[in-house]
Design an enzyme around this catalytic site. Sequence first.
Site, PDB file in Angstrom:
ATOM      1  N   ARG A   1       1.483 -25.687   0.908  1.00 45.82           N
ATOM      2  CA  ARG A   1       1.203 -24.911   2.112  1.00 45.82           C
ATOM      3  C   ARG A   1       1.573 -23.453   1.864  1.00 45.82           C
ATOM      4  O   ARG A   1       2.536 -23.165   1.177  1.00 45.82           O
ATOM      5  CB  ARG A   1       2.034 -25.443   3.282  1.00 45.82           C
ATOM      6  CG  ARG A   1       1.520 -26.724   3.884  1.00 45.82           C
ATOM      7  CD  ARG A   1       2.335 -27.144   5.096  1.00 45.82           C
ATOM      8  NE  ARG A   1       3.694 -27.524   4.756  1.00 45.82           N
ATOM      9  CZ  ARG A   1       4.774 -26.780   4.980  1.00 45.82           C
ATOM     10  NH1 ARG A   1       4.662 -25.599   5.560  1.00 45.82           N
ATOM     11  NH2 ARG A   1       5.977 -27.203   4.650  1.00 45.82           N
TER      12      ARG A   1
ATOM     13  N   CYS B   1      14.548 -33.760   2.321  1.00 45.38           N
ATOM     14  CA  CYS B   1      15.847 -34.246   2.817  1.00 45.38           C
ATOM     15  C   CYS B   1      15.837 -35.764   2.997  1.00 45.38           C
ATOM     16  O   CYS B   1      16.652 -36.313   3.726  1.00 45.38           O
ATOM     17  CB  CYS B   1      16.210 -33.557   4.129  1.00 45.38           C
ATOM     18  SG  CYS B   1      16.607 -31.818   3.933  1.00 45.38           S
TER      19      CYS B   1
ATOM     20  N   ASN C   1      11.971 -41.532   2.522  1.00 44.08           N
ATOM     21  CA  ASN C   1      12.847 -42.626   2.088  1.00 44.08           C
ATOM     22  C   ASN C   1      13.479 -43.337   3.281  1.00 44.08           C
ATOM     23  O   ASN C   1      13.596 -44.559   3.302  1.00 44.08           O
ATOM     24  CB  ASN C   1      13.960 -42.097   1.166  1.00 44.08           C
ATOM     25  CG  ASN C   1      13.415 -41.634  -0.175  1.00 44.08           C
ATOM     26  OD1 ASN C   1      12.262 -41.886  -0.506  1.00 44.08           O
ATOM     27  ND2 ASN C   1      14.233 -40.941  -0.940  1.00 44.08           N
TER      28      ASN C   1
ATOM     29  N   SER D   1       3.579 -32.498  -6.099  1.00 44.41           N
ATOM     30  CA  SER D   1       2.442 -33.414  -6.286  1.00 44.41           C
ATOM     31  C   SER D   1       2.524 -34.542  -5.261  1.00 44.41           C
ATOM     32  O   SER D   1       3.599 -34.872  -4.771  1.00 44.41           O
ATOM     33  CB  SER D   1       2.420 -33.964  -7.710  1.00 44.41           C
ATOM     34  OG  SER D   1       3.661 -34.549  -8.032  1.00 44.41           O
ATOM     35  N   ARG D   2       1.376 -35.149  -4.956  1.00 42.28           N
ATOM     36  CA  ARG D   2       1.281 -36.033  -3.784  1.00 42.28           C
ATOM     37  C   ARG D   2       0.597 -37.361  -4.075  1.00 42.28           C
ATOM     38  O   ARG D   2      -0.245 -37.469  -4.957  1.00 42.28           O
ATOM     39  CB  ARG D   2       0.460 -35.325  -2.697  1.00 42.28           C
ATOM     40  CG  ARG D   2       1.076 -34.029  -2.188  1.00 42.28           C
ATOM     41  CD  ARG D   2       2.218 -34.305  -1.242  1.00 42.28           C
ATOM     42  NE  ARG D   2       2.921 -33.102  -0.822  1.00 42.28           N
ATOM     43  CZ  ARG D   2       3.638 -33.023   0.283  1.00 42.28           C
ATOM     44  NH1 ARG D   2       3.740 -34.069   1.080  1.00 42.28           N
ATOM     45  NH2 ARG D   2       4.277 -31.909   0.595  1.00 42.28           N
TER      46      ARG D   2
ATOM     47  N   ARG E   1      19.989 -30.854   4.595  1.00 43.88           N
ATOM     48  CA  ARG E   1      20.677 -31.046   3.315  1.00 43.88           C
ATOM     49  C   ARG E   1      21.823 -30.030   3.265  1.00 43.88           C
ATOM     50  O   ARG E   1      21.616 -28.874   2.930  1.00 43.88           O
ATOM     51  CB  ARG E   1      19.669 -30.831   2.185  1.00 43.88           C
ATOM     52  CG  ARG E   1      20.195 -31.054   0.788  1.00 43.88           C
ATOM     53  CD  ARG E   1      19.114 -30.746  -0.242  1.00 43.88           C
ATOM     54  NE  ARG E   1      18.217 -31.874  -0.437  1.00 43.88           N
ATOM     55  CZ  ARG E   1      18.396 -32.837  -1.343  1.00 43.88           C
ATOM     56  NH1 ARG E   1      19.454 -32.811  -2.135  1.00 43.88           N
ATOM     57  NH2 ARG E   1      17.525 -33.817  -1.470  1.00 43.88           N
TER      58      ARG E   1
ATOM     59  N   PHE F   1      20.174 -43.299   0.456  1.00 47.53           N
ATOM     60  CA  PHE F   1      19.099 -44.286   0.291  1.00 47.53           C
ATOM     61  C   PHE F   1      19.321 -45.501   1.206  1.00 47.53           C
ATOM     62  O   PHE F   1      19.585 -45.343   2.382  1.00 47.53           O
ATOM     63  CB  PHE F   1      18.934 -44.659  -1.192  1.00 47.53           C
ATOM     64  CG  PHE F   1      18.597 -43.468  -2.053  1.00 47.53           C
ATOM     65  CD1 PHE F   1      17.374 -42.817  -1.907  1.00 47.53           C
ATOM     66  CD2 PHE F   1      19.502 -42.956  -2.969  1.00 47.53           C
ATOM     67  CE1 PHE F   1      17.050 -41.695  -2.667  1.00 47.53           C
ATOM     68  CE2 PHE F   1      19.198 -41.834  -3.735  1.00 47.53           C
ATOM     69  CZ  PHE F   1      17.968 -41.210  -3.583  1.00 47.53           C
TER      70      PHE F   1
ATOM     71  N   ASN G   1      22.138 -45.852   3.791  1.00 43.80           N
ATOM     72  CA  ASN G   1      22.104 -45.135   5.077  1.00 43.80           C
ATOM     73  C   ASN G   1      21.969 -46.108   6.247  1.00 43.80           C
ATOM     74  O   ASN G   1      22.207 -45.737   7.399  1.00 43.80           O
ATOM     75  CB  ASN G   1      20.966 -44.113   5.095  1.00 43.80           C
ATOM     76  CG  ASN G   1      21.223 -42.966   4.126  1.00 43.80           C
ATOM     77  OD1 ASN G   1      22.368 -42.678   3.794  1.00 43.80           O
ATOM     78  ND2 ASN G   1      20.166 -42.321   3.654  1.00 43.80           N
TER      79      ASN G   1
END
Length: 606
Positions: free
Chosen positions: A79, A271, A275, A385-386, A417, A512, A515
């Site tokens: 973007r 952040c 995940n 990359s996506r 973060r 990860f 949490n």
Amino acid sequence: MTIRGLVGEAPTKNQEMLNWIEEAVELFQPESVVFCDGSEEEWNELAEQLVEHGTLIKLDEEAQPNSFLARSNPSDVARVESRTFICSKTEEDAGPTNNWMDPEQMRAEMREHFSGSMKGRRMYIVPFCMGPITDPSPKLGIEITDSPYVVMSMRIMTRMGKEALDKIGENGEFVKGLHSVGAPLEPGQEDSTWPCNDTKYITHFPEDREIWSYGSGYGGNAILAKKCYALRIASAMARDEGWMAEHMLILKLISPEDKAYYICAAFPSACGKTNLAMIQPTIPGWRAEVVGDDIAWLHFGEDGRLYAVNPENGFFGVAPGTNYASNPMAMKSMEPGNTLYTNVALTDDNNVWWESKEGEPQHLIDWLGNEWTPDSGNKAAHPNSRYCVPIEQCPVAAPEFNDPKGVPVSAILFGGRRADTVPLVTQARDWNHATFIGATLASGQTAAAAEAAVGSLRHDPMAMLPFIGYNAGDYLQHWIDMGNKGGDKMPEVFLVNWFRRGEDGRFLWPGFGENSRVLKWIIDRIEGRVEADETVVGYTARYEDIYTDGLKETEEDIREALSVNPADWERDLADNEEWLKFLGPKVPSEVWDEFQGLKDRVEAAK
């Protein structure tokens, strides 16, 4: 009505739409025009065409069925916030966080760029629906584009095609999107594999519900349903209509008693939002499913509670860092194929690879198309990359993601973060305090946007800084107003920080899947099962109330992660004050009252 360049009759009788398309044809001067129907045949045809053209590489059919890799122009990889404009009728309505230009001036400028920009290309008319197509009053849109890559992405990311066109019907409302890569072709001119233009504009006209984008073929600049519609235009619609469009995941958490809780969470990029959206709890008896990984539209239900709908139909996730340890469900979503990858590396057996993905390839073709080995000294995949994949392929996709009523929200999380200061988890005192916490949310700078110094602290209110489609002060006022309207039925709000570090620089909390221990505490708070320590920043979790069985981390580390040091918060005060002043005179008095409250509590704690 016949449209120049269109074979046969237009598949709609919507006069407003037809007139608009006719004007667009006149302006862009494409070689041909096609209405997209969203069918598999159309996908296959576009894919074949793009493979032949060199834009897409077909991946190994066994490992990655019906999947493709695109490599963008190296200048078109993210973007571009500096070229993104909110062209509201007055500059005040755009506010201090947006670039503004007078709408008439911008339209005139963009018409010059758009004029003839589709010469030698096909114009695609892409009707789409935001959120479930079964919604009785759906939010619809049409993107006119000259990029077949965009059409393929829109088929994954939205409910796109004939059904959406039928929903618009003869007189339905729809958001109008115009997009051109800005690379007209003269007869006989050779095309590039990733056409784009050095000059880029991503412009929004909030009052007219229009998006005009020029010069970029990448992601959020070109897939107009994503940030442009789902956040920037939708946030303006939401303010006018009494709902909220937010940069939030929607998570379904199921307790050992089989009770479902729905949690929304706003995190700045990089952040751990994706995940968390697909978290697999590590604690016994708890399960989780994903309703959405990026955007939540929140509205009041008939019972007065806040409900969340995911307006998207796919995941558009950052690939590097995604693996079977960090996010197994994202990886499993890609296993059935039907995935569009952009700017990742290509393996020798025609599969994809990126940094931190399993395996240690000794040879790759990197995202620039060059030979790569571990000694090359550069990253094989671009950091932004996506992967673009349908949500329904996720093994833990919650069936509710297709429910137009949405899901009742029990809690909203904010998180950035932060290496210091912010504790692992704190509950806001009330909705106004929550609005202040969101307004002053800050994070270490990441590289997911194309500009800005990595490492600096960046304020990102509600993780919406690049996406608020109007004045940020009015946006905060809208949060206050929604809280007043919802009263005690509003969700509880929490501030989390997975990224606190010890003095030696190591992470204090494992993050990860672990949490889920913090999520359990949040549910315990909502259900009134645990107390909390009242600190300067809110109601902070106590060590003994965090489920720690099986955690490798020491009690000392976790206590440090939970700690609140008033002196740290005193350091943040000046920064927060400066930030709120920057947001301008429209910042609600309630937010300033909360700032003063924090200041007083910090002073009293000295």
